[in-house]
Design a protein around this motif. Sequence first.
Motif, PDB file in Angstrom:
ATOM      1  N   LYS A   5       0.815  -1.218   0.000  1.00  0.00           N
ATOM      2  CA  LYS A   5       0.000   0.000   0.000  1.00  0.00           C
ATOM      3  C   LYS A   5       0.847   1.266   0.000  1.00  0.00           C
ATOM      4  CE  LYS A   5      -3.487   0.216   2.753  1.00  0.00           C
ATOM      5  NZ  LYS A   5      -4.319   0.209   3.982  1.00  0.00           N
ATOM      6  N   MET A   6       2.147   1.122   0.217  1.00  0.00           N
ATOM      7  CA  MET A   6       3.011   2.300   0.405  1.00  0.00           C
ATOM      8  C   MET A   6       4.140   2.338  -0.634  1.00  0.00           C
ATOM      9  SD  MET A   6       1.715   3.425   3.444  1.00  0.00           S
ATOM     10  CE  MET A   6       2.945   4.289   4.379  1.00  0.00           C
ATOM     11  N   GLU A   7       3.855   1.914  -1.842  1.00  0.00           N
ATOM     12  CA  GLU A   7       4.915   1.805  -2.844  1.00  0.00           C
ATOM     13  C   GLU A   7       5.539   3.157  -3.165  1.00  0.00           C
ATOM     14  OE1 GLU A   7       3.396  -0.151  -6.255  1.00  0.00           O
ATOM     15  OE2 GLU A   7       3.160  -2.100  -5.253  1.00  0.00           O
ATOM     16  N   SER A   8       4.716   4.178  -3.392  1.00  0.00           N
ATOM     17  CA  SER A   8       5.264   5.495  -3.745  1.00  0.00           C
ATOM     18  C   SER A   8       6.049   6.094  -2.585  1.00  0.00           C
ATOM     19  CB  SER A   8       4.136   6.444  -4.156  1.00  0.00           C
ATOM     20  OG  SER A   8       3.220   6.639  -3.090  1.00  0.00           O
ATOM     21  N   GLU A   9       5.570   5.916  -1.357  1.00  0.00           N
ATOM     22  CA  GLU A   9       6.272   6.446  -0.178  1.00  0.00           C
ATOM     23  C   GLU A   9       7.609   5.741   0.025  1.00  0.00           C
ATOM     24  OE1 GLU A   9       3.183   5.500  -0.300  1.00  0.00           O
ATOM     25  OE2 GLU A   9       1.863   7.075   0.481  1.00  0.00           O
ATOM     26  N   LEU A  10       7.613   4.414  -0.166  1.00  0.00           N
ATOM     27  CA  LEU A  10       8.853   3.655  -0.024  1.00  0.00           C
ATOM     28  C   LEU A  10       9.862   4.041  -1.101  1.00  0.00           C
ATOM     29  CD1 LEU A  10       7.320   0.147   0.779  1.00  0.00           C
ATOM     30  CD2 LEU A  10       8.616   1.592   2.354  1.00  0.00           C
ATOM     31  N   ASN A  11       9.366   4.305  -2.288  1.00  0.00           N
ATOM     32  CA  ASN A  11      10.247   4.712  -3.371  1.00  0.00           C
ATOM     33  C   ASN A  11      10.890   6.067  -3.068  1.00  0.00           C
ATOM     34  OD1 ASN A  11      11.246   4.365  -6.206  1.00  0.00           O
ATOM     35  ND2 ASN A  11      10.052   6.237  -6.501  1.00  0.00           N
ATOM     36  N   GLU A  12      10.095   6.990  -2.496  1.00  0.00           N
ATOM     37  CA  GLU A  12      10.639   8.310  -2.152  1.00  0.00           C
ATOM     38  C   GLU A  12      11.703   8.192  -1.063  1.00  0.00           C
ATOM     39  OE1 GLU A  12       8.927  12.742  -0.955  1.00  0.00           O
ATOM     40  OE2 GLU A  12       7.593  11.209  -1.742  1.00  0.00           O
ATOM     41  N   TRP A  13      11.469   7.329  -0.084  1.00  0.00           N
ATOM     42  CA  TRP A  13      12.466   7.127   0.971  1.00  0.00           C
ATOM     43  C   TRP A  13      13.756   6.536   0.399  1.00  0.00           C
ATOM     44  CZ3 TRP A  13      14.186   8.399   5.530  1.00  0.00           C
ATOM     45  CH2 TRP A  13      15.051   7.559   6.216  1.00  0.00           C
ATOM     46  N   SER A  14      13.654   5.679  -0.590  1.00  0.00           N
ATOM     47  CA  SER A  14      14.845   5.042  -1.170  1.00  0.00           C
ATOM     48  C   SER A  14      15.758   6.060  -1.852  1.00  0.00           C
ATOM     49  CB  SER A  14      14.433   3.949  -2.162  1.00  0.00           C
ATOM     50  OG  SER A  14      13.786   4.518  -3.295  1.00  0.00           O
ATOM     51  N   TYR A  15      15.224   7.215  -2.264  1.00  0.00           N
ATOM     52  CA  TYR A  15      16.017   8.260  -2.908  1.00  0.00           C
ATOM     53  C   TYR A  15      16.360   9.390  -1.941  1.00  0.00           C
ATOM     54  CZ  TYR A  15      15.168   6.172  -7.491  1.00  0.00           C
ATOM     55  OH  TYR A  15      15.144   5.319  -8.558  1.00  0.00           O
ATOM     56  N   ARG A  16      16.359   9.106  -0.658  1.00  0.00           N
ATOM     57  CA  ARG A  16      16.534  10.141   0.364  1.00  0.00           C
ATOM     58  C   ARG A  16      17.873  10.870   0.244  1.00  0.00           C
ATOM     59  NH1 ARG A  16      16.741   5.109   2.037  1.00  0.00           N
ATOM     60  NH2 ARG A  16      18.511   4.281   3.221  1.00  0.00           N
ATOM     61  N   ARG A  17      18.923  10.186  -0.178  1.00  0.00           N
ATOM     62  CA  ARG A  17      20.248  10.819  -0.268  1.00  0.00           C
ATOM     63  C   ARG A  17      20.419  11.653  -1.542  1.00  0.00           C
ATOM     64  NH1 ARG A  17      24.261   9.682   3.291  1.00  0.00           N
ATOM     65  NH2 ARG A  17      23.769   8.119   4.898  1.00  0.00           N
ATOM     66  N   PHE A  18      19.424  11.615  -2.425  1.00  0.00           N
ATOM     67  CA  PHE A  18      19.497  12.405  -3.654  1.00  0.00           C
ATOM     68  C   PHE A  18      18.715  13.712  -3.547  1.00  0.00           C
ATOM     69  CE2 PHE A  18      20.223   8.012  -4.937  1.00  0.00           C
ATOM     70  CZ  PHE A  18      21.347   8.126  -5.738  1.00  0.00           C
ATOM     71  N   HIS A  19      18.130  13.958  -2.389  1.00  0.00           N
ATOM     72  CA  HIS A  19      17.315  15.166  -2.216  1.00  0.00           C
ATOM     73  C   HIS A  19      17.762  15.939  -0.974  1.00  0.00           C
ATOM     74  CE1 HIS A  19      14.546  13.941  -5.397  1.00  0.00           C
ATOM     75  NE2 HIS A  19      14.570  12.723  -4.879  1.00  0.00           N
ATOM     76  N   ILE A  20      19.059  16.198  -0.902  1.00  0.00           N
ATOM     77  CA  ILE A  20      19.633  16.960   0.202  1.00  0.00           C
ATOM     78  C   ILE A  20      19.543  18.452  -0.121  1.00  0.00           C
ATOM     79  CG2 ILE A  20      21.646  17.327   1.654  1.00  0.00           C
ATOM     80  CD1 ILE A  20      20.451  14.533   1.873  1.00  0.00           C
ATOM     81  N   VAL A  21      18.962  19.223   0.769  1.00  0.00           N
ATOM     82  CA  VAL A  21      18.802  20.665   0.567  1.00  0.00           C
ATOM     83  C   VAL A  21      20.154  21.354   0.737  1.00  0.00           C
ATOM     84  CG1 VAL A  21      17.657  22.743   1.392  1.00  0.00           C
ATOM     85  CG2 VAL A  21      16.433  20.564   1.397  1.00  0.00           C
TER      86      VAL A  21
END
Length: 583
Positions: free
Chosen positions: A332-348
């Motif tokens: 049920k959380m595929e999009s959320e899990l995908n966003e977490w997997s790219y966490r190191r690519f979205h550093i402010v």
Amino acid sequence: MFTEKQIELVKKAGFGYLRLIPAISLDNPLISALVERWRRETNTFHMTVGEMTVTLEDVAYLLGLPIDGEPVIGVTYTACDALCVKYLGKLPDSGYASGGMVKLSWLKETFSQCPENASMEDVECHTRAYLLYLVGSTIFSTTTGNKVPVMYLPLFENFNEAGKYAWGAAALSFLYRALGNASLRSQSTISGCLTLLQCWSYYHLNIGRPKLHHDPIHECFPFVLRWKGKHSSPTSNRDVSFYRKALDSLQSSDVDWCPYANISHTVIPEFILNQLILGRSKTMLICFDKAERHLPDRCLRQFGMHQTIPEEVQRWERKTRGVDGGVDLSGKMESELNEWSYRRFHIVEAEEDLDENEYKHWYLKITRKLVGRPVPISSEFQRMNAALRDVAHLADNLSTHGMDDLQIQSVTRIRYIAHEYLRDHARSSTDVIADPQNDVGKRIRGKERVRRREIGKRKRKDDPEQYYAVNMNVPSQLYDDDNTHLYHVDGDVNNHQHLSIPANAGDHSELSPIAREVNGGQLCDVTDDVDCDITDRVDECKLSHGSDQNMPPGSHPTVDVMPQSTLSSSEEVARQNDFSVLA
């Protein structure tokens, strides 16, 4: 009581520092005042100086939990017996388990001490019971206060694998969801790690911060331990109103944007230092069904950067576990899990040589600076009564020449409503002063007024023109409130019209009608001479000032001192938070 084997297993699972944190007395009014400033659209506090929030960096510093790793997610359960037998080796006693949750008291009573000569299997069962108790009473505490879901148990099956989860990110997601729920007017309790929230406030805000009796130079890790032990702070008059006013008058000098900068990093474990960059990650935090956005770009000053106008918040769906057991939430959380997997690519990243005045100008347009009541309630009712008299006077003297039938009917309706309110005020003031102690009599009179109005509404529905024409023949009864101020207590809002006072308007403001109907109810005298107990619920009776702000249940109508505009990314950001949250 722990054995050496248990301590080793707890450290492997990633909770070696969380277990060191003692119980810290909570400042409930401070937490409630912070909840009032929480915006669930952005997961930030809207302070007078800008947006602030608890970040992953704060979680790492304060709790010592890993903020990087696998997301904390798994299968939901509606029964406890099978899981408890498999992972704890024991079945909960009757009355200690229900709905996929087990009581903390049963875990403490049954597994508080592991025998020295226990087998490795028994040691692991006792340790799992402790970890379930630990997370259920700290980072994943529920509003029940004494239960914890057993769905966390499978994550503790292998202690080495348990240490690979991002427990800190899950704790922050849980707290974000709890703050968002608590900010709703329908919620009166809050869950999650309130120790984290309170100590975050101590570090960042010079409000309610206790005075330490020990030297903080020699810091211990995690940094929550700074507030352990004896300290002093006057709390006699520190209720929610005190903190609300303090936050309303918060200045930049009262904020420590980077409180950890001067603390020696030699006491910080290496694995925490390696993960701190995720404090600036714009990502999705996950704790089973709780997926919440982490938006450090809205509070860059907490990382020593200049604040820019943040991007519009991308909306996300807040999902729930549902009532079915055995559901793997990963599906049920595929999009959320995908966003977490790219966490190191979205550093402010920081922007150099930036003028923050543009941000401050933008922020003042989209926020509500003041939460507390700026003027006494008696002054508000004086203004309301004066406004009603002005409306009645304007309606009586307004020329209908050149108006069509619909416009004439609208003017007639406004005229009737204004005089009806003033007549009710006058009649009720006589009733209250004649017998202020007779609550039963007041309730009966209120019901009689309801019946009279119901008859009037039926007449108005059958023949509105004739009804309003008849009422126009009734002479005006203007109520003078020099000595007595009355306000509506038990009114159901249905069809009549309240009147909206524009921001900064004077006594002769142009008034705009807002469709409302009041079925009737009691009027209560609030003079100093009459002691009146208000026990009925105010439904939606409000005096609007510039924008239609939602009022908390049980609070009085408020006239704001500033016109408000909504956040461009959400229509709900101008909504006023619930003032009755209890921590």
